[in-house]
Design a protein around this motif. Sequence first.
Motif, PDB file in Angstrom:
ATOM      1  N   GLY A 174      -0.001   0.566  63.485  1.00 24.48           N
ATOM      2  CA  GLY A 174       0.253  -0.554  62.296  1.00 24.48           C
ATOM      3  C   GLY A 174      -0.157  -1.885  63.508  1.00 24.48           C
ATOM      4  O   GLY A 174       1.166  -2.073  64.342  1.00 24.48           O
ATOM      5  N   GLY A 179       3.368  -5.786  64.586  1.00 22.14           N
ATOM      6  CA  GLY A 179       2.817  -4.647  65.038  1.00 22.14           C
ATOM      7  C   GLY A 179       2.302  -5.165  66.919  1.00 22.14           C
ATOM      8  O   GLY A 179       2.967  -4.889  67.751  1.00 22.14           O
ATOM      9  N   ASP A 198      -3.890   1.590  63.592  1.00 22.58           N
ATOM     10  CA  ASP A 198      -4.266   0.893  62.456  1.00 22.58           C
ATOM     11  C   ASP A 198      -6.552   1.331  62.004  1.00 22.58           C
ATOM     12  O   ASP A 198      -7.012   1.915  62.592  1.00 22.58           O
ATOM     13  CB  ASP A 198      -4.459  -1.286  63.235  1.00 22.58           C
ATOM     14  CG  ASP A 198      -4.321  -1.830  61.398  1.00 22.58           C
ATOM     15  OD1 ASP A 198      -2.866  -2.108  61.642  1.00 22.58           O
ATOM     16  OD2 ASP A 198      -4.808  -1.559  60.673  1.00 22.58           O
ATOM     17  N   LYS A 199      -5.528   0.494  60.171  1.00 18.66           N
ATOM     18  CA  LYS A 199      -7.211   1.217  60.067  1.00 18.66           C
ATOM     19  C   LYS A 199      -8.038  -0.069  59.209  1.00 18.66           C
ATOM     20  O   LYS A 199      -8.887   0.626  59.344  1.00 18.66           O
ATOM     21  CB  LYS A 199      -6.130   1.598  58.031  1.00 18.66           C
ATOM     22  CG  LYS A 199      -5.246   3.147  57.868  1.00 18.66           C
ATOM     23  CD  LYS A 199      -5.184   2.844  56.930  1.00 18.66           C
ATOM     24  CE  LYS A 199      -4.600   4.382  57.048  1.00 18.66           C
ATOM     25  NZ  LYS A 199      -4.516   4.640  55.081  1.00 18.66           N
ATOM     26  N   ARG A 203      -8.149  -5.234  63.668  1.00 14.67           N
ATOM     27  CA  ARG A 203      -6.749  -5.699  64.273  1.00 14.67           C
ATOM     28  C   ARG A 203      -6.978  -5.141  65.672  1.00 14.67           C
ATOM     29  O   ARG A 203      -6.248  -5.283  66.599  1.00 14.67           O
ATOM     30  CB  ARG A 203      -6.106  -5.083  62.930  1.00 14.67           C
ATOM     31  CG  ARG A 203      -6.080  -6.231  61.876  1.00 14.67           C
ATOM     32  CD  ARG A 203      -4.670  -6.039  61.473  1.00 14.67           C
ATOM     33  NE  ARG A 203      -4.293  -8.025  60.480  1.00 14.67           N
ATOM     34  CZ  ARG A 203      -3.811  -8.124  59.704  1.00 14.67           C
ATOM     35  NH1 ARG A 203      -2.744  -6.649  58.979  1.00 14.67           N
ATOM     36  NH2 ARG A 203      -3.681  -8.890  58.324  1.00 14.67           N
ATOM     37  N   ASN A 217      -8.424   4.504  65.302  1.00 17.68           N
ATOM     38  CA  ASN A 217      -8.294   4.349  62.802  1.00 17.68           C
ATOM     39  C   ASN A 217      -7.863   5.616  62.551  1.00 17.68           C
ATOM     40  O   ASN A 217      -8.444   6.350  62.469  1.00 17.68           O
ATOM     41  CB  ASN A 217      -9.946   3.560  62.834  1.00 17.68           C
ATOM     42  CG  ASN A 217      -9.729   2.695  61.339  1.00 17.68           C
ATOM     43  OD1 ASN A 217      -9.174   4.036  60.860  1.00 17.68           O
ATOM     44  ND2 ASN A 217     -10.556   2.043  61.082  1.00 17.68           N
ATOM     45  N   GLU A 240       6.493   2.898  64.339  1.00 17.85           N
ATOM     46  CA  GLU A 240       5.890   2.689  62.811  1.00 17.85           C
ATOM     47  C   GLU A 240       6.399   1.201  61.835  1.00 17.85           C
ATOM     48  O   GLU A 240       6.795   0.731  61.792  1.00 17.85           O
ATOM     49  CB  GLU A 240       6.398   3.409  61.854  1.00 17.85           C
ATOM     50  CG  GLU A 240       5.812   4.091  60.427  1.00 17.85           C
ATOM     51  CD  GLU A 240       5.136   2.792  59.950  1.00 17.85           C
ATOM     52  OE1 GLU A 240       3.817   2.999  59.861  1.00 17.85           O
ATOM     53  OE2 GLU A 240       5.590   1.865  58.896  1.00 17.85           O
ATOM     54  N   CYS A 241       4.908   0.584  61.821  1.00 13.61           N
ATOM     55  CA  CYS A 241       4.726  -1.007  62.093  1.00 13.61           C
ATOM     56  C   CYS A 241       3.419  -0.841  60.681  1.00 13.61           C
ATOM     57  O   CYS A 241       3.393  -2.156  60.442  1.00 13.61           O
ATOM     58  CB  CYS A 241       4.343  -2.097  63.266  1.00 13.61           C
ATOM     59  SG  CYS A 241       5.636  -2.535  64.168  1.00 13.61           S
ATOM     60  N   SER A 242       3.384  -0.354  59.859  1.00 15.89           N
ATOM     61  CA  SER A 242       2.299  -0.023  58.668  1.00 15.89           C
ATOM     62  C   SER A 242       3.118  -0.151  57.466  1.00 15.89           C
ATOM     63  O   SER A 242       2.339   0.039  56.067  1.00 15.89           O
ATOM     64  CB  SER A 242       1.313   0.993  59.494  1.00 15.89           C
ATOM     65  OG  SER A 242       1.950   2.139  58.862  1.00 15.89           O
ATOM     66  N   ASP A 244       2.812   2.145  55.533  1.00 12.09           N
ATOM     67  CA  ASP A 244       2.246   3.691  55.615  1.00 12.09           C
ATOM     68  C   ASP A 244       2.901   5.231  55.787  1.00 12.09           C
ATOM     69  O   ASP A 244       3.359   5.236  56.787  1.00 12.09           O
ATOM     70  CB  ASP A 244       1.581   3.271  55.392  1.00 12.09           C
ATOM     71  CG  ASP A 244      -0.264   4.831  55.619  1.00 12.09           C
ATOM     72  OD1 ASP A 244       0.787   5.744  54.797  1.00 12.09           O
ATOM     73  OD2 ASP A 244      -1.132   4.220  55.346  1.00 12.09           O
ATOM     74  N   ALA A 247       1.645   7.390  58.022  1.00 10.66           N
ATOM     75  CA  ALA A 247       2.009   6.709  59.567  1.00 10.66           C
ATOM     76  C   ALA A 247       3.458   7.487  59.833  1.00 10.66           C
ATOM     77  O   ALA A 247       3.484   8.189  61.601  1.00 10.66           O
ATOM     78  CB  ALA A 247       1.425   5.158  59.547  1.00 10.66           C
ATOM     79  N   GLY A 265       8.344  -1.282  60.237  1.00 10.52           N
ATOM     80  CA  GLY A 265       7.210  -0.951  58.270  1.00 10.52           C
ATOM     81  C   GLY A 265       7.279  -1.432  56.626  1.00 10.52           C
ATOM     82  O   GLY A 265       8.940  -0.422  57.022  1.00 10.52           O
TER      83      GLY A 265
END
Length: 345
Positions: A174, A179, A198-199, A203, A217, A240-242, A244, A247, A265
């Motif tokens: 993320g 992130g 990242d998705k 970014r 990605n 883990e910064c998303s 999700d 993730a 996250g």
Amino acid sequence: MRSVLLTGIKKFEIKNIPLPEIKEENEVLIRIKTVGICGSDIHYYTAGRIGSQVVDYPFTIGHEAAGIVEKVGKSVTKVKEGQRVAIDPAVSCGVCDQCKAGRENTCRKLLFLGCPKQLSGCLCEYIVMKENSCFPISDSMTYEQATLSEPLAIGVYAVERGMLKDKMNAAILGAGPIGMSVLLVLRTMNIGNVYVTDKLNYRLGFSKKLNPAWVGNPDQMDVVQEISDHDPLLMDVVFECSGDPNAIKQGIELLKPGGNLVIVGIPEVDEISFPIHELRRKEITIINVRRQAHCTQKAIDLLQSGKINMDFMATHSFTMNEIEKAFELVSGYKDNVMKAFIIIE
Ligand SMILES: [Zn+2]
Ligand SMILES: [Zn+2]
């Protein structure tokens, strides 16, 4: 004074409300200059809530800010009138067991700026804060830079919690502002390879400016396989910064035995399941990050010394009258936005 009020889902109104007053001797009246828009503000804008924190309309959101001291209470010594300051949005009680143990971030009576049922936010012209929340900045620092010290402080704290040693490898899942803050802090250290996922490809583009070993990605490739190909012994620490849940699962797969999973996250769901046998066999440590403690000054020092430069992340600025445009841009991840600011004139 003028204040931005959230009056419904995706609805703002700008209203004149009374100027807040200094009520305690240790309080400071601050004229707000810049407000950063954060992911949590977006949750309140689009959903009216984050989990059990539900907005009672009308409500002023916003917690990332910098400004200038307008007036100080009788006992204030940390700042004076006319001083430019960064603001730490957390207000701890100072007397509970957590505060006494130096864990102000988990204070039993913690209040947070722009958080429903806690404190009214900073998307307005003036706020009153305790002097402990005010951090003087140098003349050379811009208000945008001072505002970015808030997310950077979380990055500083997350990296401290992760306990990386020299040459260790890390992955950041993320690459939003948090992130990126973790990546910026890692770049000041003598560690091994850093991997970023990242998705949003744009970014990943931002993260590439800081020369990670690899970026990818997860919607377009098997990121666990790709990173394992580069570093077959895997990661010492994963950030883990998303938010999700997938993730988090990838993070566990990416860790070597004895590794640390640092959860920064904020997931949208209330519960997440973990592969307990993999965690057990690899003896993985899971570390949670609750905002930050004692890292605001460290973040300001990193920015003031030039060790960290976040200017490239300040992608958009809007006036108070453009508030809806700003929130639509950030919530839609439009125009390659990283961090957008509202400039209060
Ligand atoms: Zn924030
Ligand atoms: Zn406390």
